[in-house]
Each structure stands twice: as C-alpha cells, then as structure tokens.
Motif scaffolding. Sequence first.
Motif, PDB file in Angstrom:
ATOM      1  N   LEU A 397      22.609  -5.100  17.306  1.00 44.38           N
ATOM      2  CA  LEU A 397      23.870  -4.947  16.571  1.00 44.38           C
ATOM      3  C   LEU A 397      25.011  -4.571  17.518  1.00 44.38           C
ATOM      4  O   LEU A 397      26.156  -5.007  17.324  1.00 44.38           O
ATOM      5  CB  LEU A 397      23.706  -3.888  15.483  1.00 44.38           C
ATOM      6  CG  LEU A 397      22.690  -4.216  14.383  1.00 44.38           C
ATOM      7  CD1 LEU A 397      22.637  -3.091  13.362  1.00 44.38           C
ATOM      8  CD2 LEU A 397      23.037  -5.524  13.693  1.00 44.38           C
ATOM      9  N   ASN A 398      24.698  -3.762  18.540  1.00 49.84           N
ATOM     10  CA  ASN A 398      25.717  -3.457  19.548  1.00 49.84           C
ATOM     11  C   ASN A 398      26.189  -4.735  20.232  1.00 49.84           C
ATOM     12  O   ASN A 398      27.395  -4.912  20.485  1.00 49.84           O
ATOM     13  CB  ASN A 398      25.146  -2.504  20.599  1.00 49.84           C
ATOM     14  CG  ASN A 398      25.065  -1.072  20.100  1.00 49.84           C
ATOM     15  OD1 ASN A 398      25.702  -0.722  19.108  1.00 49.84           O
ATOM     16  ND2 ASN A 398      24.285  -0.260  20.778  1.00 49.84           N
ATOM     17  N   ALA A 399      25.230  -5.614  20.528  1.00 48.48           N
ATOM     18  CA  ALA A 399      25.586  -6.876  21.182  1.00 48.48           C
ATOM     19  C   ALA A 399      26.441  -7.745  20.269  1.00 48.48           C
ATOM     20  O   ALA A 399      27.397  -8.394  20.717  1.00 48.48           O
ATOM     21  CB  ALA A 399      24.318  -7.621  21.595  1.00 48.48           C
ATOM     22  N   VAL A 400      26.107  -7.770  18.973  1.00 46.41           N
ATOM     23  CA  VAL A 400      26.908  -8.524  18.014  1.00 46.41           C
ATOM     24  C   VAL A 400      28.334  -7.988  17.982  1.00 46.41           C
ATOM     25  O   VAL A 400      29.316  -8.748  17.987  1.00 46.41           O
ATOM     26  CB  VAL A 400      26.275  -8.458  16.601  1.00 46.41           C
ATOM     27  CG1 VAL A 400      27.216  -9.050  15.557  1.00 46.41           C
ATOM     28  CG2 VAL A 400      24.948  -9.211  16.587  1.00 46.41           C
ATOM     29  N   ALA A 401      28.457  -6.648  17.968  1.00 50.73           N
ATOM     30  CA  ALA A 401      29.791  -6.039  17.966  1.00 50.73           C
ATOM     31  C   ALA A 401      30.557  -6.381  19.237  1.00 50.73           C
ATOM     32  O   ALA A 401      31.752  -6.717  19.191  1.00 50.73           O
ATOM     33  CB  ALA A 401      29.655  -4.523  17.818  1.00 50.73           C
ATOM     34  N   MET A 402      29.869  -6.333  20.385  1.00 57.70           N
ATOM     35  CA  MET A 402      30.521  -6.656  21.660  1.00 57.70           C
ATOM     36  C   MET A 402      30.997  -8.106  21.683  1.00 57.70           C
ATOM     37  O   MET A 402      32.064  -8.411  22.221  1.00 57.70           O
ATOM     38  CB  MET A 402      29.535  -6.421  22.807  1.00 57.70           C
ATOM     39  CG  MET A 402      29.351  -4.968  23.190  1.00 57.70           C
ATOM     40  SD  MET A 402      30.852  -4.251  23.926  1.00 57.70           S
ATOM     41  CE  MET A 402      30.989  -5.270  25.404  1.00 57.70           C
ATOM     42  N   ALA A 403      30.207  -8.983  21.088  1.00 58.60           N
ATOM     43  CA  ALA A 403      30.573 -10.408  21.082  1.00 58.60           C
ATOM     44  C   ALA A 403      31.865 -10.650  20.322  1.00 58.60           C
ATOM     45  O   ALA A 403      32.595 -11.601  20.604  1.00 58.60           O
ATOM     46  CB  ALA A 403      29.437 -11.231  20.478  1.00 58.60           C
ATOM     47  N   HIS A 404      32.166  -9.787  19.359  1.00 55.31           N
ATOM     48  CA  HIS A 404      33.373  -9.954  18.539  1.00 55.31           C
ATOM     49  C   HIS A 404      34.609  -9.355  19.190  1.00 55.31           C
ATOM     50  O   HIS A 404      35.730  -9.587  18.711  1.00 55.31           O
ATOM     51  CB  HIS A 404      33.157  -9.321  17.164  1.00 55.31           C
ATOM     52  CG  HIS A 404      32.331 -10.167  16.232  1.00 55.31           C
ATOM     53  ND1 HIS A 404      32.791 -11.341  15.678  1.00 55.31           N
ATOM     54  CD2 HIS A 404      31.070  -9.997  15.770  1.00 55.31           C
ATOM     55  CE1 HIS A 404      31.865 -11.858  14.902  1.00 55.31           C
ATOM     56  NE2 HIS A 404      30.799 -11.072  14.937  1.00 55.31           N
TER      57      HIS A 404
END
Length: 405
Positions: A397-404
């Motif tokens: 989920l951290n990676a998903v947030a970073m991608a945005h």
Amino acid sequence: MTFRMGVNLGDVIAQDDTIYGDGVNIAARLEKLAEPGGVCVASNVYEQVKGKLDYAYTDLGSHQVHNIVESVRAYRVSRAKPASVISTRDTLTLPEKPSIAVLPFDNMSGDPEQGYFADGMVEEIITALSRTRWLFVIARNSSFTYKGRAVDIKQVGRELGVRYVLEGSVRKAASRVRITGQLIDATTGAHLWADRFDGGLEDVFDLQEEVTRSVVGAIAPKLEQAEIERAKRKPTEHLDAYDYYLRGIASLHQLTRESTANALQLFYKAIELDPEFASAYGMAAFCAVMRKANGWMADREQETAETERLALKAVDLGRDDAVALSLGGEALAFVVGDYNSGAAFIDRALALNPNLATAWLFSGWVRADLGDTEGALQRLATAIRMSPVDPIMFDMLNAVAMAHL
C-alpha cells in the motif's frame, strides 16, 4: 501509548506488591522481543493455545534469557487474518488458469528447531510450482499466514482465491527425510492426490522435485514435459550451504534488527561453502534492503559498497534464477541507487517466473521511483492479487501511495 506484552507459563513468587522469579524474567525477555502493540509468547504457552484460538503464530527461534540456563523459544502472535486491501464484501474470482496455494507443512521431526527445514521445503516447492507458467501460485507470505492454525480448506480457497490447496508434513531424522503431501480441491473439499516421499538428506532436491511433479501431474495430467523440466533446477549442490540458506531465510522472516543481522551471517556461510550459490548472494544483498528501510545501517558507505558487490554477483551467477535476479535488482535499485539496472534485472526475473509476487512488488516500487505511475500500479495490483493476505501488505500500500505522488 503503545504497549508490548510477553506471556510465559511458569511459577512466580509474590511478595508485597512485587512478583519475581524465572517465570517473570522470561516474560520480561519476551516482552522485549514483541513489536510495539504486539504480543510474544513462550513455547509452553504456544503449545497450550495453538489451533484453539483464531490467531497466527510466527516462530522467532530460541533466545537466551539472563540467569536462565536453557534458551527460551518465542512466538509472535498476530491476527489470523491480516488486514487486506480487498474488502471482505468482495470475493476473489478464480484466475483463468489453474490456481494453487501451498500451506506450511507440519514439522513432524519432534524438534521445534527443525521448523526452519520444513518451512524451507515448502518455500522451495512454491518456487518450483511457480515456474510452471500455466499455474497461478499464491505467494509464500500469504500462505504462511495460516501457519499454526487449524484451517478450513474451503475457507482458505475463498480467502486466497484459488482452486487447489496443497498441505503436508516434513519429518527429518538423522540423515533421512520424509515428505507427505495431499492436494485438495478447495471448491469441493475433495482430495485429489496424496503420497509419501522418503529419501536420504542428500536426496532432498529430488524429493522436492517428486512432490512438485506429482502435484502438477494431478492438476493437469497432460502437462508438457518441458514445463516439468523447468521446475527441476537445484539452487546448490552443497547440502550444508543449502541448510545455512534455509536457516537464513527463516531468520530473515522474523523481521527484527537482530534476526536480519543473523540472517546475513548465515547467507555468508552458505556463500563460503558454495561460492556459486546465486540465491544466497541475492538474499545477502536483500538484508541490506531491510537494514536501510528500517534505519539499521551503521556504516552506509561501506554497506552500500558491499551490497553492490553481492547484488552484482547474484545477477551474474543467477542469470536464469528469478529469485537471485529479483533480489539483486531490488538491492541495486533501493540501496545502491541504480534504478535502471535494478528495473532491468527484476523484469528479467518476471520473464523467467511470472508467479514471483515479491518481484512484482519490487518492480512496482522501482517503477514508482522512476515516475512510471501506470506501470507501477499495474505491477502492484498483480502483487496484491498473488498475495492477498500478505503480512507486509502495508508495504504494498505504501508503494501504491508512492506511485500516485
């Protein structure tokens, strides 16, 4: 305020408003092993509650306690169903291709210290199955959330979104190994296949291969021989190096500063015994990823240089080893800062093994760091589907947030 808790079963001495004794000392040591907000229990507590409460237990190994002669085995307690990005109202649809989860095998050796060996056998079987391209294989991290639990196979199938579940046991005694397995159709509960495999410790890779071949054959009897051959690669010919490697993996999964440092030393021992052991180099490099992510590095310049050496050795020796390539690529990207090379090696790993959930996660992180939002989100969605109840879902989920961003 966040608290830790250690739980032990033993005698205590009460005097005035104070309690003391060995039971208290052990509980205090267990409390220090727990994560903030977490609980650790001693083995005598674990033996009383395993399979009776809806919790999962992670074996943290044996630890020495001040003024206690014998070491104490500890277990981390966690929720039986880790938080997932998938809503409980949603049902995971079965993939178009055959799908399988391999649950942790029971350690029947009579020695809890051999738990790492049983876990290692399962990880190798998962890896071998994942090389079969027409299979959808659930990642190790999600499968192992069921360790130490009494499970309903149909429920496991629904929670992980798979048709088949493999369960079994491992018995290691002296120089002999026995692996038993049974394959179950999770949609009906029907047993499709069961067998037992016996051999010497030197035959452990052949036994893993037999289990993999039998499972694949039970799912698709007309499987092309080429796909079976793909799953037969041995990580090393040196059994002692392999044993250190399995111990290192077990230590690394404990996710503490001390266990990560211990894992690194075990991987170094594996490399010393087999200097061509690509996956051991990859795992050693990944220890630096853990150390940097958690702020545990003491000498960043020296550790970065050593990580680069280990990672480059992993990808050089493991040109056809998806595990070595993905770990080396992640270390090059995250620790060394060579994102383009890291991304290329991880892509190579996924081309070799599209079932490697950790590689999809690594690729998502690297793509996010490179500014490729769409590519990152696609890769992270794949990682989440392949490991829907992963204990490190927060990292996804951290990676998903970073991608945005």
